[in-house]
Design a protein around this motif. Structure first.
Motif, PDB file in Angstrom:
ATOM      1  N   LYS A 182       0.957  -1.014   0.098  1.00 17.71           N
ATOM      2  CA  LYS A 182      -0.130   0.061   0.048  1.00 17.71           C
ATOM      3  C   LYS A 182       0.842   1.128  -0.013  1.00 17.71           C
ATOM      4  CE  LYS A 182      -0.668  -0.131   4.990  1.00 17.71           C
ATOM      5  NZ  LYS A 182      -0.339   0.793   5.830  1.00 17.71           N
ATOM      6  N   ASN A 183       0.197   2.303  -0.281  1.00 24.47           N
ATOM      7  CA  ASN A 183       1.145   3.569  -0.451  1.00 24.47           C
ATOM      8  C   ASN A 183       0.885   4.170   1.030  1.00 24.47           C
ATOM      9  OD1 ASN A 183       1.635   3.506  -2.879  1.00 24.47           O
ATOM     10  ND2 ASN A 183       0.375   5.235  -3.765  1.00 24.47           N
ATOM     11  N   ILE A 184       1.909   4.868   1.345  1.00 22.76           N
ATOM     12  CA  ILE A 184       1.834   5.656   2.448  1.00 22.76           C
ATOM     13  C   ILE A 184       2.109   7.274   2.119  1.00 22.76           C
ATOM     14  CG2 ILE A 184       2.252   4.023   4.262  1.00 22.76           C
ATOM     15  CD1 ILE A 184       5.285   4.988   3.882  1.00 22.76           C
ATOM     16  N   SER A 185       1.529   8.082   3.297  1.00 21.38           N
ATOM     17  CA  SER A 185       1.995   9.625   2.709  1.00 21.38           C
ATOM     18  C   SER A 185       2.792  10.141   4.096  1.00 21.38           C
ATOM     19  CB  SER A 185       0.402  10.208   2.697  1.00 21.38           C
ATOM     20  OG  SER A 185       0.062  10.817   4.149  1.00 21.38           O
TER      21      SER A 185
ATOM     22  N   LYS B 116       3.546  17.311   0.958  1.00 16.09           N
ATOM     23  CA  LYS B 116       2.742  16.070   1.189  1.00 16.09           C
ATOM     24  C   LYS B 116       2.998  15.197  -0.046  1.00 16.09           C
ATOM     25  CE  LYS B 116      -0.690  14.301   3.996  1.00 16.09           C
ATOM     26  NZ  LYS B 116      -1.718  14.384   5.103  1.00 16.09           N
TER      27      LYS B 116
ATOM     28  N   GLU C 296       2.890  11.001  -1.540  1.00 14.96           N
ATOM     29  CA  GLU C 296       2.614   9.416  -1.529  1.00 14.96           C
ATOM     30  C   GLU C 296       3.523   8.641  -1.857  1.00 14.96           C
ATOM     31  OE1 GLU C 296      -1.100   7.773  -1.441  1.00 14.96           O
ATOM     32  OE2 GLU C 296      -1.524   9.201   0.225  1.00 14.96           O
TER      33      GLU C 296
ATOM     34  N   GLN D 134       4.961   1.785   0.195  1.00  8.72           N
ATOM     35  CA  GLN D 134       5.427   1.288   1.527  1.00  8.72           C
ATOM     36  C   GLN D 134       6.896   0.784   1.244  1.00  8.72           C
ATOM     37  OE1 GLN D 134       3.126  -1.568   3.694  1.00  8.72           O
ATOM     38  NE2 GLN D 134       3.806  -0.282   5.653  1.00  8.72           N
TER      39      GLN D 134
ATOM     40  N   GLU E 107       3.984   6.197   7.897  1.00  9.43           N
ATOM     41  CA  GLU E 107       2.848   6.901   7.711  1.00  9.43           C
ATOM     42  C   GLU E 107       2.838   8.366   8.593  1.00  9.43           C
ATOM     43  OE1 GLU E 107       0.246   5.815   5.586  1.00  9.43           O
ATOM     44  OE2 GLU E 107      -0.705   7.899   5.715  1.00  9.43           O
TER      45      GLU E 107
END
Lengths: 596, 393
Positions: free
Chosen positions: A3-6, A13, A15, A18, A71
């Motif tokens: 998954k992506n994290i920001s 900011k 994205e 992971q 995150e």
């Protein structure tokens, strides 16, 4: 895909997937963070600490190269705290380092120097340690000079030697203030398992590991009116040299390089591609002979697979690590050494020049070639076959010393004799190239038809995977080659010695049924060689590879056996591949070596 | 004067010949209950860093892996620390039981004792104890084995990730964190690394329950701790004391009446001058009044006959040799600090240089790769800040 994290970097900011490190995330957000021990070819070490960044709320600074983004992390790459720490770390490195920049071989291409300049470190806040005085410079190797006084202990060389090459000639020894990069029992680089591939030189950020340069010797030869100085240029040099002059990676400068060499005063500018084509004739014949003995005569003692012998780093590696497999190695000399032997015999005869007065220089993307030229068996012309080997970088230095604006030059053509080349010779510079060139010729010799690939581009042998394999089924062979009918000719390609190890372990265990294996010591083949411009990374090597194949595509002749000068040399001088003269001049033998 | 004596406690070294019962009882109880007990006790790592032991076990227990490990860190190399040696000599079974229970809770079948290279002489007795212990495990059908791994003399191998590297046959150098050992430790598997004393404490906690342990000490620093007392004291030795005392109380008990300063936590710890004794609390960081100093238990007392310059020079010399040399701040920083105090002493650089070096110690604390590297400058900053005149004159 994870998954992506920001993550927030300097208020921006973004994205990221992971597992992305803070450094990679910052790069994506277009923030530059200086690094030293980090290298895209290598595993993360996180030991120089130059890349530290601040995480809001964290007392400690984080090494951005070694810390995965999490995150909602809030990162600042340029706070006062970060700037102070970074300045301190660079100053510590400078306190330890022998900072005689103006007298350093790497002056102008040193990452420590660059960061110090970028950060404008103007004073030496901490007293210099002078511990470097304890080190002596190791100049014994014909290829590589190791000067620990310039070392910043980033261990890139150690990781290169272990991860890319699987050689482990370099390792860390001592602790605390005595920690340094060492070899087995602190021996000289010439006395250990080092293959002279020069990848450590390519990955060293400072002047601690550099090639042994022969620039002055070549200048002296050029200045001597009694000498006839011939120069050969390897295929990969033409796609690398431009980088040293500020051109983008992948810029082809073949014609400009020839002009520059002429301006430097070489009496004849010739092409290693010519002997690359010759190698294909000799090695291809050797392969077909072995196949014939194996398949037609049923001789089970024939050594297959046949291993290519163009890469001197690879040869020395095999001599150290798999001495029992030396009979699998093609007896062909590398193109450089074939050229050297012919320059002082065939060329000298044809040009009516006393071979004694010929100085044979080669421009190579390689440091191991320096060692190869020094091998005692490389005197088949009656003289030392190749007198001086310069890397692409050394040639660039000479061009700069002479004040030549390479990129502004008009193109020139190679001189003759031994200046004609084909696309097949050019692609020797990329991994898979020897295989492709050999297939183009061998298939046609056997079947009388061109290889069944569009536009002669044998795509399956190209690419960047460390180990690749491909096969060609031979059908409707010409008379005399009937035994090959229906045979699936299996070949494999490896580049980077750690991949060579993978494939050789299988060969040794009898698990690989290949007929022909091409191995190049350096990642990407010669275009990623230890003598090529610094820096190197996968992206740069990809660009150079593209350039090599472009060069091939625009050649009118793209098959070795159609090279007119190759046809001529067999007609006038060598008579036939693997003939008596060839055997004497173009083939060699190998030496088993110890493993330390 | 008797009232000045701190309460001596005897958990660790109390000779209790009931390790078989404690082990059997633990193995019969629920893993979660054991974890709860450990977390309720609020036991924190006794190696000095003070990570909550229960949490460490829980994190490792929660990881899914075909293999896990429990390692007892007996690489007791911090100058001025000598408690683990005594534990392993006098009550080895408490440690072995602690390891076995940890193995049971986290799901590790193998335990290792990473024994300091200089403690080779402990091996024969320890091997004997392990043999007896493993025999009993077999008897009660509990699959668990313990091996001793002998260190090679590098101080840095007490750092848990360097310890893994050493055990894996590599050069003892700390790894990058994350990943943490609870996820990616020895051989890349989830691993608990506990100090010898920590494991011995778990024995006490399982035997008597968390409450008895929790009732001792103060908030954030529960229970007791072994102190290795050395230096200018009439009572050098190993003492088990309640956490949470002030340094003043400690010095009243152990000092020789002329104590100028105490180095708490060994060479990587802090030097506390007399004027700060009363506000320094020996315990882990928390919301306590005044300064609290975590410690592996080394207490070195110095009286007025000692030169703080020599003390500091000695520590820095130690680190300039024992840093692994991997990261810049620790490797070069230690050398620069050591050279620096000598230069100032000799008058080669002005005293202002000390302020620059103090700023450097901040960078070293913030940027070094491992826990050791982050603490090598502690002695420098605490000594130079408090005894600047001794550095100069």
């Amino acid at each position: 895909m994870g998954k992506n994290i920001s993550i927030t970097i300097n208020g921006k900011k973004i994205e990221v997937p992971q597992g992305t490190t803070i450094l990679e995330a910052a790069e994506k957000a277009t923030f530059h963070i200086p690094t030293l021990c980090y290298h895209k070819d290598l595993c993360v070490a996180g030991n120089c600490r130059v890349c530290v960044v601040e995480q809001v709320g964290n007392q400690r600074l984080l090494a951005s190269c070694a810390t995965p983004a999490e995150e909602n992390m809030n990162i600042i790459t340029n706070s006062l705290k970060v700037r102070n720490a970074r300045r301190h770390i660079i100053q510590l490195l400078l306190a330890e380092h022998k900072s005689d920049c103006t007298k350093c071989y790497k002056n102008g291409n040193c990452e420590l120097q660059k960061i110090a300049a970028d950060l404008r470190i103007l004073d030496q806040e901490f007293t210099e340690l002078k511990t470097w005085k304890a080190f002596t410079v190791d100049k014994h190797s014909p290829s590589i000079i190791k000067d620990d006084s310039k070392c910043i202990r980033c261990q890139r060389c150690v990781r290169t030697c272990a991860e890319l090459q699987g050689v482990n000639a370099l390792s860390v020894s001592g602790k605390g203030s005595k920690m340094h990069i060492s070899t087995f029992m602190e021996k000289s680089m010439v006395d250990v398992v080092c293959t002279n591939c020069g990848q450590c030189v390519n990955h060293c950020p400072t002047g601690a590991l550099v090639e042994k340069n022969y620039i002055e010797e070549v200048w002296m030869a050029l200045a001597d009116p009694e000498k006839h100085v011939v120069v050969q240029t390897a295929p990969a040099v033409r796609v690398g040299l431009g980088e040293e002059m500020g051109a983008k990676p992948g810029t082809r400068v073949t014609g400009k390089m020839v002009s520059a060499l002429k301006q430097l005063g070489f009496d004849a500018v010739l092409d290693t591609d010519f002997t690359a084509d010759l190698t294909i004739m000799e090695e291809g014949t050797e392969l077909l002979n072995r196949l014939k003995m194996f398949l037609a005569n049923g001789d089970k003692n024939v050594k297959l697979p046949l291993l290519t012998s163009c890469s001197p780093g690879w040869i020395k590696y095999l001599e150290h690590m798999y001495p029992e497999q030396l009979d699998n190695l093609s007896t062909c000399k590398s193109p450089q050494q074939m050229f050297g032997a012919l320059a002082k015999t065939y060329y000298a005869n044809a040009k009516k020049i006393d071979p004694e007065s010929i100085v044979s220089v080669s421009i190579m993307p390689c440091t191991a070639k320096k060692f190869e030229a020094e091998r005692p068996e490389m005197h088949d012309s009656g003289y030392r076959d190749v007198d001086y080997v310069l890397t692409t970088r050394e040639l660039a230095i000479m061009i700069k010393q002479a004040g030549i604006e390479l990129l502004q030059l008009e193109d020139s053509k190679y001189d003759s004799l031994m200046g004609d080349s084909t696309g097949a010779g050019v692609i020797f510079g990329a991994t898979g190239g020897v295989m492709e060139a050999a297939l183009r010729t061998a298939y046609e010799i056997v079947t009388g038809r061109e290889v069944p690939f569009k536009n002669l581009n044998i795509e399956p042998v190209r690419g960047i995977e460390g180990v690749r394999s491909a096969s060609v089924i031979i059908e409707n062979a010409l008379p005399g080659w009937d035994f090959l009918n229906g045979v699936e000719l299996k070949c494999a390609i490896a580049h980077g010695l750690v991949n060579a190890k993978n494939i050789m372990d299988k060969v040794k265990a009898g698990e690989a049924d290949f007929h022909f294996i091409e191995i190049m010591a350096c990642p990407g083949g010669c275009l990623g060689g230890g003598g090529q411009p610094i820096p190197t990374n996968p992206e740069i090597r990809r660009k150079r590879t593209e350039a090599i194949y472009e060069e091939d595509e625009q050649m009118t002749i793209r098959k070795s056996h159609e090279n007119p000068e190759v046809l001529k040399i067999y007609k006038d001088y060598l008579k036939e591949p693997l003939g008596e003269k060839s055997h004497h001049l173009l083939h060699t033998k190998y030496t088993p070596r110890d493993r330390y | 004067m008797e009232s000045y004596h701190l309460k001596r406690i005897d958990f660790i070294f109390k000779n209790e010949n009931d390790w078989k019962d404690v082990l059997s009882r633990a193995l019969a109880s629920d893993k979660q209950l054991i974890l709860n007990e450990l977390m309720e006790s609020e036991l924190k790592g006794r190696g000095g860093a003070g990570f909550p032991t229960g949490l460490k076990w829980k994190l490792t227990a929660d990881e899914k892996s075909d293999e896990k490990h429990i390692i007892c860190n007996a690489d007791e190399g911090e100058p001025g620390t000598f408690k683990d040696r005594e534990i392993l000599t006098q009550v080895p079974f408490k440690v072995l039981v602690g390891m076995a229970i940890c193995g049971y809770v986290i799901g590790a079948l193998k335990g290792f004792i990473y024994l300091r290279g200089e403690y080779t002489f402990l091996m024969p007795e320890l091997e004997k104890a392990i043999k007896e212990f493993e025999y009993y495990c077999k008897e009660i059908n509990f699959k668990f084995s313990i091996k001793i791994f002998l260190g090679s003399g590098a101080y840095i191998c007490g750092e848990e990730t360097a310890l893994f590297e050493s055990m894996e046959g590599k050069r003892g150098e700390p790894r990058n964190k994350p990943p943490f050992p609870t996820k990616n430790g020895y051989l890349g598997k989830p691993t608990v690394v506990n100090n010898v004393e920590t494991l011995a404490h778990t024995y006490t906690i399982f035997k008597y329950g968390a409450k008895q342990f929790y009732d001792l000490g103060v908030q954030y620093s529960r229970g007791t701790k072994l102190f290795s007392v050395s230096g200018d004291t009439p009572k050098a030795g190993i003492y088990e004391l309640e956490l949470g005392m002030t340094l003043e109380q400690f010095v009243d008990d152990f000092g020789d009446g002329d104590t100028k300063a105490v180095q708490v936590g060994g060479a990587s710890g802090f030097l506390v001058p007399r004027k700060l004794f009363s506000q320094t609390i020996i315990g882990f960081k928390g919301k306590l009044e005044g300064h609290s100093l975590p410690t592996g238990g080394s207490m070195m007392l110095f009286n007025s006959s000692r030169s703080m310059f020599n003390v500091l020079s000695n520590y820095l010399y130690f680190f300039h040799e024992e840093s692994c040399g991997q990261c810049t701040p620790c490797r070069v920083g230690c050398q620069v600090l050591l050279n620096g105090i000598n230069e100032v002493k000799k008058g080669e650089r002005s005293t202002l240089y000390l302020d620059k070096l103090l700023q450097l110690t901040e960078t070293m604390k913030q940027t070094a790769k491992c826990g050791l590297g982050q603490s090598v400058a502690n002695s420098f900053s605490s000594i130079v800040e408090n005894f600047k005149e001794e550095m100069i004159y």
